[in-house]
Design a protein around this motif. Structure first.
Motif, PDB file in Angstrom:
ATOM      1  N   ALA A   3       0.829  -1.208   0.000  1.00 57.13           N
ATOM      2  CA  ALA A   3       0.000   0.000   0.000  1.00 57.13           C
ATOM      3  C   ALA A   3       0.864   1.259   0.000  1.00 57.13           C
ATOM      4  CB  ALA A   3      -0.934  -0.005   1.203  1.00 57.13           C
ATOM      5  N   ASP A   4       1.943   1.244   0.776  1.00 56.56           N
ATOM      6  CA  ASP A   4       2.852   2.392   0.818  1.00 56.56           C
ATOM      7  C   ASP A   4       3.483   2.638  -0.557  1.00 56.56           C
ATOM      8  OD1 ASP A   4       2.315   2.711   3.495  1.00 56.56           O
ATOM      9  OD2 ASP A   4       4.159   1.742   4.183  1.00 56.56           O
ATOM     10  N   LEU A   5       3.902   1.556  -1.213  1.00 50.13           N
ATOM     11  CA  LEU A   5       4.527   1.695  -2.531  1.00 50.13           C
ATOM     12  C   LEU A   5       3.514   2.188  -3.567  1.00 50.13           C
ATOM     13  CD1 LEU A   5       6.888   1.422  -4.448  1.00 50.13           C
ATOM     14  CD2 LEU A   5       6.379  -1.023  -4.664  1.00 50.13           C
ATOM     15  N   LEU A   6       2.294   1.673  -3.503  1.00 49.68           N
ATOM     16  CA  LEU A   6       1.261   2.122  -4.439  1.00 49.68           C
ATOM     17  C   LEU A   6       0.997   3.615  -4.287  1.00 49.68           C
ATOM     18  CD1 LEU A   6      -1.377  -0.773  -4.333  1.00 49.68           C
ATOM     19  CD2 LEU A   6       0.523  -0.437  -5.919  1.00 49.68           C
ATOM     20  N   ALA A   7       1.033   4.099  -3.060  1.00 45.67           N
ATOM     21  CA  ALA A   7       0.824   5.530  -2.832  1.00 45.67           C
ATOM     22  C   ALA A   7       1.955   6.341  -3.475  1.00 45.67           C
ATOM     23  CB  ALA A   7       0.746   5.816  -1.337  1.00 45.67           C
ATOM     24  N   LYS A   8       3.191   5.839  -3.366  1.00 36.77           N
ATOM     25  CA  LYS A   8       4.331   6.536  -3.975  1.00 36.77           C
ATOM     26  C   LYS A   8       4.205   6.545  -5.503  1.00 36.77           C
ATOM     27  CE  LYS A   8       7.524   5.279  -0.244  1.00 36.77           C
ATOM     28  NZ  LYS A   8       8.724   4.461   0.120  1.00 36.77           N
ATOM     29  N   LEU A   9       3.789   5.423  -6.077  1.00 31.33           N
ATOM     30  CA  LEU A   9       3.653   5.340  -7.524  1.00 31.33           C
ATOM     31  C   LEU A   9       2.487   6.190  -8.029  1.00 31.33           C
ATOM     32  CD1 LEU A   9       4.392   1.536  -8.017  1.00 31.33           C
ATOM     33  CD2 LEU A   9       5.894   3.466  -8.585  1.00 31.33           C
ATOM     34  N   THR A  10       1.423   6.258  -7.248  1.00 32.49           N
ATOM     35  CA  THR A  10       0.315   7.139  -7.596  1.00 32.49           C
ATOM     36  C   THR A  10       0.780   8.596  -7.606  1.00 32.49           C
ATOM     37  OG1 THR A  10      -1.291   5.622  -6.619  1.00 32.49           O
ATOM     38  CG2 THR A  10      -2.009   7.889  -6.950  1.00 32.49           C
ATOM     39  N   GLY A  11       1.583   8.949  -6.613  1.00 30.71           N
ATOM     40  CA  GLY A  11       2.138  10.298  -6.565  1.00 30.71           C
ATOM     41  C   GLY A  11       3.051  10.581  -7.740  1.00 30.71           C
ATOM     42  N   LEU A  12       3.863   9.597  -8.113  1.00 27.45           N
ATOM     43  CA  LEU A  12       4.764   9.765  -9.248  1.00 27.45           C
ATOM     44  C   LEU A  12       3.976   9.959 -10.542  1.00 27.45           C
ATOM     45  CD1 LEU A  12       7.754   9.671 -10.192  1.00 27.45           C
ATOM     46  CD2 LEU A  12       7.429   7.208 -10.588  1.00 27.45           C
ATOM     47  N   ASP A  13       2.925   9.185 -10.703  1.00 26.76           N
ATOM     48  CA  ASP A  13       2.053   9.346 -11.864  1.00 26.76           C
ATOM     49  C   ASP A  13       1.489  10.768 -11.921  1.00 26.76           C
ATOM     50  OD1 ASP A  13       0.199   8.642 -14.047  1.00 26.76           O
ATOM     51  OD2 ASP A  13      -1.335   8.643 -12.491  1.00 26.76           O
ATOM     52  N   GLY A  14       1.066  11.285 -10.791  1.00 32.07           N
ATOM     53  CA  GLY A  14       0.545  12.644 -10.749  1.00 32.07           C
ATOM     54  C   GLY A  14       1.587  13.679 -11.130  1.00 32.07           C
ATOM     55  N   GLU A  15       2.834  13.458 -10.706  1.00 31.06           N
ATOM     56  CA  GLU A  15       3.913  14.386 -11.042  1.00 31.06           C
ATOM     57  C   GLU A  15       4.164  14.406 -12.549  1.00 31.06           C
ATOM     58  OE1 GLU A  15       7.468  13.771  -8.691  1.00 31.06           O
ATOM     59  OE2 GLU A  15       6.253  13.137  -6.970  1.00 31.06           O
ATOM     60  N   PHE A  16       4.165  13.235 -13.161  1.00 32.26           N
ATOM     61  CA  PHE A  16       4.369  13.164 -14.606  1.00 32.26           C
ATOM     62  C   PHE A  16       3.196  13.800 -15.351  1.00 32.26           C
ATOM     63  CE2 PHE A  16       7.936  10.411 -13.956  1.00 32.26           C
ATOM     64  CZ  PHE A  16       8.637  10.397 -15.148  1.00 32.26           C
ATOM     65  N   LYS A  17       1.997  13.509 -14.904  1.00 34.15           N
ATOM     66  CA  LYS A  17       0.802  14.036 -15.576  1.00 34.15           C
ATOM     67  C   LYS A  17       0.805  15.564 -15.543  1.00 34.15           C
ATOM     68  CE  LYS A  17      -2.912  11.787 -14.897  1.00 34.15           C
ATOM     69  NZ  LYS A  17      -4.112  11.193 -14.244  1.00 34.15           N
ATOM     70  N   GLU A  18       1.090  16.116 -14.378  1.00 36.52           N
ATOM     71  CA  GLU A  18       1.112  17.569 -14.246  1.00 36.52           C
ATOM     72  C   GLU A  18       2.310  18.183 -14.964  1.00 36.52           C
ATOM     73  OE1 GLU A  18       1.278  21.003 -10.718  1.00 36.52           O
ATOM     74  OE2 GLU A  18       1.092  18.876 -10.205  1.00 36.52           O
ATOM     75  N   GLY A  39      20.171   9.218  -9.804  1.00 35.44           N
ATOM     76  CA  GLY A  39      19.328   8.895  -8.667  1.00 35.44           C
ATOM     77  C   GLY A  39      19.738   7.553  -8.080  1.00 35.44           C
ATOM     78  N   ALA A  40      19.338   7.318  -6.825  1.00 39.71           N
ATOM     79  CA  ALA A  40      19.750   6.113  -6.120  1.00 39.71           C
ATOM     80  C   ALA A  40      18.766   4.964  -6.261  1.00 39.71           C
ATOM     81  CB  ALA A  40      19.956   6.432  -4.631  1.00 39.71           C
ATOM     82  N   ASP A  41      17.530   5.254  -6.712  1.00 38.65           N
ATOM     83  CA  ASP A  41      16.549   4.181  -6.852  1.00 38.65           C
ATOM     84  C   ASP A  41      15.548   4.540  -7.953  1.00 38.65           C
ATOM     85  OD1 ASP A  41      14.754   6.041  -5.797  1.00 38.65           O
ATOM     86  OD2 ASP A  41      14.574   5.049  -3.851  1.00 38.65           O
ATOM     87  N   TYR A  42      14.585   3.662  -8.152  1.00 36.67           N
ATOM     88  CA  TYR A  42      13.593   3.835  -9.218  1.00 36.67           C
ATOM     89  C   TYR A  42      12.915   5.198  -9.149  1.00 36.67           C
ATOM     90  CZ  TYR A  42       9.140   3.294 -11.673  1.00 36.67           C
ATOM     91  OH  TYR A  42       8.048   3.481 -12.486  1.00 36.67           O
ATOM     92  N   LEU A  43      12.433   5.579  -7.991  1.00 40.86           N
ATOM     93  CA  LEU A  43      11.680   6.820  -7.852  1.00 40.86           C
ATOM     94  C   LEU A  43      12.538   8.035  -8.173  1.00 40.86           C
ATOM     95  CD1 LEU A  43       9.745   5.919  -4.584  1.00 40.86           C
ATOM     96  CD2 LEU A  43       8.761   6.090  -6.885  1.00 40.86           C
ATOM     97  N   GLU A  44      13.772   8.047  -7.695  1.00 45.46           N
ATOM     98  CA  GLU A  44      14.653   9.188  -7.941  1.00 45.46           C
ATOM     99  C   GLU A  44      15.021   9.300  -9.414  1.00 45.46           C
ATOM    100  OE1 GLU A  44      18.066   9.236  -5.428  1.00 45.46           O
ATOM    101  OE2 GLU A  44      16.912   9.401  -3.571  1.00 45.46           O
ATOM    102  N   VAL A  45      15.305   8.170 -10.056  1.00 50.17           N
ATOM    103  CA  VAL A  45      15.687   8.213 -11.469  1.00 50.17           C
ATOM    104  C   VAL A  45      14.493   8.593 -12.340  1.00 50.17           C
ATOM    105  CG1 VAL A  45      16.565   6.870 -13.421  1.00 50.17           C
ATOM    106  CG2 VAL A  45      17.573   6.566 -11.158  1.00 50.17           C
ATOM    107  N   MET A  46      13.302   8.112 -11.994  1.00 49.81           N
ATOM    108  CA  MET A  46      12.116   8.506 -12.746  1.00 49.81           C
ATOM    109  C   MET A  46      11.884  10.011 -12.638  1.00 49.81           C
ATOM    110  SD  MET A  46      10.538   6.193 -14.555  1.00 49.81           S
ATOM    111  CE  MET A  46       8.784   6.597 -14.671  1.00 49.81           C
ATOM    112  N   ARG A  47      12.127  10.577 -11.478  1.00 48.71           N
ATOM    113  CA  ARG A  47      11.955  12.029 -11.325  1.00 48.71           C
ATOM    114  C   ARG A  47      13.023  12.785 -12.122  1.00 48.71           C
ATOM    115  NH1 ARG A  47      10.151  10.450  -5.863  1.00 48.71           N
ATOM    116  NH2 ARG A  47       7.906  10.959  -5.800  1.00 48.71           N
ATOM    117  N   SER A  48      14.216  12.214 -12.233  1.00 49.86           N
ATOM    118  CA  SER A  48      15.243  12.817 -13.084  1.00 49.86           C
ATOM    119  C   SER A  48      14.819  12.750 -14.545  1.00 49.86           C
ATOM    120  CB  SER A  48      16.587  12.099 -12.889  1.00 49.86           C
ATOM    121  OG  SER A  48      17.112  12.320 -11.601  1.00 49.86           O
ATOM    122  N   ASN A  49      14.223  11.631 -14.943  1.00 50.38           N
ATOM    123  CA  ASN A  49      13.706  11.518 -16.303  1.00 50.38           C
ATOM    124  C   ASN A  49      12.656  12.592 -16.580  1.00 50.38           C
ATOM    125  OD1 ASN A  49      15.270   9.333 -17.076  1.00 50.38           O
ATOM    126  ND2 ASN A  49      13.689   7.804 -16.643  1.00 50.38           N
TER     127      ASN A  49
END
Length: 329
Positions: A196-211, A308-318
């Motif tokens: 559930a915690d990871l899904l929340a992070k991925l939902t947030g990442l999706d929102g960042e990309f969309k915006e 970035g050090a992990d998936y979330l950080e590198v995706m935000r760099s992308n």
């Protein structure tokens, strides 16, 4: 522009994971069996980094994760030793993505491992063209199941790069969580919480990309590796791959000419390359067209040169690099 086939809207992400129940493609023994490691941890073998990331994020202290693809190795070209194949059979759970790495597919089949999670069964794979400007009909008619370089993209030509779409990656995460709960029910509650915690992070990442990509001067990006079809489709962009599936293969002169025309027509400013492959073709095209170069990481592995050090950080760099290249407002 890539054909947009929204199978699961991002807004419904939290409740759209019915495919998770199919996570274990094969299972033996009682569902209540305890983890088999000497330290009491569930022994999980991941085929490459995105699968490793899911196992570590969801399993945390209850799992011991090893990966078949070491940092710096191009996953498509991975070779598996007989010793590694034998070790696969000793794992409690093997997590892989069928069709991405032929050597892993073969090793899993030969290993006799019982608990296998194929990420490709946890979401809907789609076929994508290297060019976002091709028509859907033309794209579907291509024989795109395997390139001349031998990189298999599935029996029906499906694109395996699902982890580059946060929504699809969340679907996979849900299935992986269900698989770990079934393999190690004593810690099911923790796996459920971590999922559930990871899904929340991925939902947030999706929102960042969309915006972040909603209002850009251009919708076209050029990259050496045609790995971003799902990302482009999700956020309304056009992917133009230089070399198709294999980021190190040489593009034809005709393809380079096409890309020069596309760059001029669509106000492209940047040619993207990746950290695990040569940037030769990207720099050649950039030089010939007067464009800049930058990194768009397909996240097939994390190294010291990753942004970035992990998936979330590198995706935000992308996302940051795409926003800059596309003239986001």
């Amino acid at each position: 522009m890539n054909v947009r086939r929204r199978l699961i809207p991002a807004a419904a992400l939290a409740g759209a994971f019915a495919l998770g129940a199919t996570a274990l493609t094969a299972c033996s023994g009682s569902a209540g069996a305890a983890a088999g490691g000497k330290d009491g941890k569930l022994d999980v073998t991941a085929s490459f980094y995105p699968m490793q990331f899911l196992a570590e994020q969801i399993g945390k202290d209850h799992v011991k994760v090893t990966t078949l693809t070491k940092p710096g190795v191009e996953p498509h070209d991975l070779e598996i030793t007989p010793k590694q194949t034998a070790q696969l059979g000793e794992a409690d759970v093997v997590l892989y993505l069928k069709s991405l790495q032929p050597a892993v597919d073969k090793a899993v089949a030969q290993s006799g491992v019982k608990n296998v999670v194929d990420a490709a069964t946890l979401t809907q794979l789609e076929a994508h063209s290297a060019s976002g400007h091709e028509s859907h009909e033309s794209h579907e008619g291509q024989e795109h199941g395997a390139s001349e370089e031998g990189h298999d993209h599935g029996e029906a030509g499906e694109d395996p790069h699902i982890w580059l779409d946060p929504v699809k990656f969340a679907e996979v995460a849900k299935g992986v969580g269900a698989a770990l709960e079934k393999a190690d029910p004593d810690h099911a509650a923790d796996y459920g919480k971590n999922t559930a915690d990871l899904l929340a992070k991925l939902t947030g990442l999706d929102g960042e990309f969309k915006e972040g990509l909603a209002n850009t001067a251009s919708k076209t990006f050029i990259t050496t590796h045609s790995a971003f079809g799902y990302l482009a489709e999700r956020y309304g962009l056009d992917q133009e791959g230089i070399s198709g599936v294999d980021p190190e293969s040489e593009p034809s002169p005709a393809r380079m000419k096409d890309l020069q025309a596309i760059a001029k027509k669509d106000n492209v400013t940047t040619v993207f390359f990746e950290t695990l492959a040569s940037d030769k073709t990207a720099k050649t095209l950039a030089r010939d067209t007067g464009l800049q170069t930058d990194v768009l990481d397909p996240l097939e592995g994390i190294t010291d040169t990753s942004q970035g050090a992990d998936y979330l950080e590198v995706m935000r760099s992308n996302l940051k690099n795409l926003r800059k290249a596309l003239g986001a407002k």
